[in-house]
Design an enzyme around this catalytic site. Structure first.
Site, short mmCIF file in Angstrom:
data_model
loop_
_atom_site.label_atom_id
_atom_site.label_comp_id
_atom_site.label_asym_id
_atom_site.label_seq_id
_atom_site.Cartn_x
_atom_site.Cartn_y
_atom_site.Cartn_z
N ASP A 1 0.83 -1.21 0.00
CA ASP A 1 0.00 0.00 0.00
C ASP A 1 0.86 1.26 0.00
O ASP A 1 1.89 1.32 0.67
CB ASP A 1 -0.92 0.02 1.23
CG ASP A 1 -1.99 -1.05 1.16
OD1 ASP A 1 -2.13 -1.68 0.10
OD2 ASP A 1 -2.68 -1.27 2.17
N TYR B 1 -11.07 -2.17 -2.25
CA TYR B 1 -10.33 -2.32 -0.99
C TYR B 1 -11.05 -1.62 0.16
O TYR B 1 -11.33 -0.42 0.10
CB TYR B 1 -8.93 -1.74 -1.18
CG TYR B 1 -8.00 -1.98 -0.02
CD1 TYR B 1 -7.46 -3.24 0.20
CD2 TYR B 1 -7.65 -0.95 0.84
CE1 TYR B 1 -6.59 -3.47 1.27
CE2 TYR B 1 -6.78 -1.17 1.91
CZ TYR B 1 -6.26 -2.43 2.11
OH TYR B 1 -5.41 -2.66 3.17
#
Length: 733
Positions: free
Chosen positions: A105, A312
């Site tokens: 990320d 997500y």
């Protein structure tokens, strides 16, 4: 031929990247192609070692061993992730792998996930960084065309490692000091302790609150129209003076006619609520369905990883990036099934465009808002809880694509004697985004106390005959106790609990997302329940007696969000290269030492006020009676023993007398439903009656499954259809 290893944070993201990079050969925890090998973490694979790793003496908790200040702090593989770590390490060490691309990320925590794995694997190869905020094919391709040098993110890694190490130094030492000093299972931390203090402060506000009576006047005029009195000076529709209200009522009862002095019409628009981030979704799921924050996250993970129908979930943004706009039609098509088909079809008749209301690259950090994916959806494959959460996401997504809700608001002002009265009504001009929702949405314009109503045709100068005038009465209400929904809001924006602090600190905690992160807040709340510092009464959260005592024992600094704000300022400086990690950790060691010393020197004592006369079958000490999230339990007071036994559990069956939820007490055939109103019902009688109830035909196996489910964490979920059936049972005498 040399290859590049790509390290993603989650398997799902790894598979997306592998597909774009044409890595189709499956390996053990990786996918391989001609040029790339794509592997993945499972979130964190590596963490900081527990104190026992630094010496056998730390396996026993002793106050004389504190503070524990190892240097450097060691890394260990998380036991559950051992297999995947070794798979990643094996690929990294391959001779044909010449460089590593970090594709975790795009943020501080993502950098830490990858760098710790590389560090513990003892790999020293060139590093590149993939920095993208969405995982569409286009975003991945563009990202690989613009890979960054890994060294550009060294300061970000230093900031992330500093945060983790500081939490370890302060949290481990403070928790051990409290536990050893008071011989009780006590824990504290930079996030959980201020969260506990916030709930305690709300309880204190409620205790200190004194309700004040207020009064108003309501006149019923021909039409019929309900007119409300408004104070011409304060513009308020209520007064706190009973004397004034009585005098007005006496004077106005003589008036028979009200004259319409003004009619104003205003064209108004309201826009759809913003897209969901995780915290907002957890709030709504708690308000609407009663789900805990952890349960909602668990459901979302299933929708994301298993069904692949939402993006997500662990995001703190409520906006989309510009590159997502071109995918919107496909996402709308993917949800074009009942009950969303009419709304989707309407949107697809014209080009779907983005606008600043929900598309803004500058407001997306790691991940964009939660929306449906382009994957076609089979609702029949989802369980009841998954459908409910998916429904929230889809409706919010469709709503932002719809135009504004438009209406004309009419406000009538009338004079009765010398006093002003109001009436307000609304005419819908265009339903807009409200078409998507089949339930009422809160009206902003009713918040001033003037309720909207259907108004007859009326003109300025009309004289309305008054049939009655009455005095209304109410009381100011105290703040409501926290629910999980409102506590999540307070954690996200704790500025209210930082009175007297500098504007810079308040601004910092706002910019960095408050207490905890979208990914950790659910676990923080869950930990406070599991530590018996929180308890639930109905839907509200309260601090237990143990929690209140803990707040008296913990240093004041650790109870305020200010500590997090101060840390975040310094961590931000480390990320920008303005402060060294070593200097910050030095400060944290000094702070941890002072906290331990303050606890050691404290003259405060901890007393178990929930001690029973029942002895622990394992260690023979007296057991404590505690309120868990799902019912009452007996737990051993000795932290090293760990014995627990359920006494009673909350069920979904309702009392036939007061309709409150019943508790189930006892074991085996002696299990009995008990209500707070005094009603009692044996489980065997309940099982006999279930077949006689209409719509209540369930097997013994299903009833047993239902009861077993009461012992499980809410996050595991139970058969909702069965819950609904059981909740309708009326258990008569």
């Amino acid at each position: 031929m040399s290859k590049t290893l790509v390290l993603a944070e989650k398997p799902s993201v790894g598979r997306d990247i592998a597909r774009v990079l044409q890595c189709q050969k499956k390996g053990n925890g990786y996918l391989e192609g001609d040029k790339y090998i794509v592997t993945w973490a499972l979130g964190h694979l590596v963490t900081l070692a527990d104190p026992e790793v630094y010496g056998q003496q730390y396996s026993s908790w002793k106050i004389e061993d504190l503070p524990i200040m190892p240097s450097p702090l060691k890394l260990v593989v998380i036991r559950e992730s051992n297999k995947q770590f070794h798979s990643v390490k094996q690929q990294m060490k391959r001779n044909d792998v010449k460089e590593i691309v970090i594709a975790t990320d795009a943020g501080r925590e993502g950098e830490l996930v990858a760098r710790w794995i590389i560090e513990l694997a003892h790999v020293n190869k060139p590093i590149k960084r993939l920095w993208i905020s969405s995982v569409t094919d286009k975003a991945i391709r563009d990202g690989f065309r613009n890979l960054k040098d890994g060294k550009a993110y060294d300061n970000l890694f230093a900031s992330a490692a500093a945060r983790a190490e500081a939490d370890w130094l302060v949290g481990i030492n403070a928790t051990r000091a409290l536990t050893c000093k008071h011989n009780a299972q006590l824990s504290c931390g930079r996030v959980q302790t201020p969260t506990l203090a916030i709930v305690d402060r709300r309880e204190e506000e409620i205790r200190q609150f004194t309700p004040k009576p207020f009064y108003g006047l309501s006149a019923l005029a021909q039409g019929p129209i309900q007119l409300q009195w408004q104070d011409q000076q304060t513009k308020d529709v209520k007064t706190f003076s009973k004397e004034k209200a009585d005098q007005l009522l006496a004077a106005l009862k003589k008036e028979a006619v009200a004259e319409v002095t003004e009619i104003t019409k205003a064209h108004k628009k309201t826009y759809a609520p913003q897209l969901y981030d995780l915290t907002e979704l957890q709030r709504d799921a708690n308000k609407i369905f009663g789900h805990s924050a952890k349960e909602t996250l668990s459901i979302m993970q299933g929708l994301y990883e298993h069904h692949k129908v939402v993006t997500y979930p662990r995001t703190d943004s409520r906006y989309l990036t510009a590159d997502i706009v071109e995918t919107l039609p496909d996402r709308v098509k993917a949800v074009q099934m009942k009950p969303y088909a009419p709304f989707a079809a309407k949107l697809l008749r014209a080009p779907i465009k983005g606008n600043k209301a929900f598309v803004d690259d500058s407001k997306v950090s790691d991940h964009h808002a939660i929306i449906p994916t382009e994957q076609s959806v089979l609702l029949s494959d989802m369980n009841d809880k998954e459908r409910k959460i998916f429904d929230l996401v889809v409706k919010r997504f469709l709503a932002v694509l719809y135009p504004a809700f438009e209406y004309e608001q009419t406000t009538i002002q009338a004079k009765l004697g010398t006093e002003l009265f109001l009436a307000r009504g609304k005419t819908v001009l265009a339903k807009g985004w409200r078409e998507v929702y089949d339930h009422d949405v809160e009206d902003e314009d009713s918040r001033d106390g003037v309720k909207e109503q259907l108004l007859p045709s009326i003109a300025k100068g009309d004289r309305l005959k008054i049939s009655s005038i009455t005095q209304t009465k109410g009381e100011t209400k105290p703040p409501e106790p926290f629910t999980e929904a409102t506590l999540l809001s307070a954690m996200e924006n704790p500025a209210k609990y930082m009175a007297g602090e500098s504007k810079d600190l308040i601004k910092t905690i706002g910019e960095t997302g408050g207490l905890g992160t979208v990914a950790t807040r659910a676990d923080v709340i869950e930990k406070l329940f599991n530590s018996f510092l929180f308890e639930k009464r109905g839907k509200h959260i309260f601090v237990t007696a143990k929690g209140k005592q803990l707040l008296e024992l913990v240093p004041d600094e650790m109870q305020s969000p200010t500590l997090t704000a101060q840390w975040e300022q310094k961590l931000g400086a480390i990320a920008k290269g303005g402060l060294s990690k070593q200097a910050f950790i030095g400060e944290m060691k000094t702070y941890a030492k002072s906290v331990v010393q303050e606890i050691k020197n404290s003259e405060q004592t901890f007393r178990h006020d929930n001690l029973t006369r029942t002895r622990c079958p394992e260690c023979n000490k007296f057991l404590l009676e505690v309120n868990g999230r799902r019912g009452k339990m007996l737990v051993c007071q000795d932290r090293e023993c760990g014995y627990r036994k359920g006494i009673s559990k909350q069920t979904n069956a309702r009392c036939p007398k007061c309709h409150k939820r019943l508790e189930l007490h006892g074991q085996g055939d002696k299990q009995t439903f008990v209500c707070v109103c005094g009603h009692r019902e044996k489980l065997t009688t309940f099982q006999e009656r279930r077949d006689k109830e209409k719509g209540g035909k369930v097997s013994k196996k299903e009833v047993a499954k239902f009861l077993k489910g009461q012992d499980q964490e809410e996050s595991e979920g139970i058969n909702s259809a069965l819950k609904d059936a059981l909740s309708k049972f009326k258990l008569d005498q």
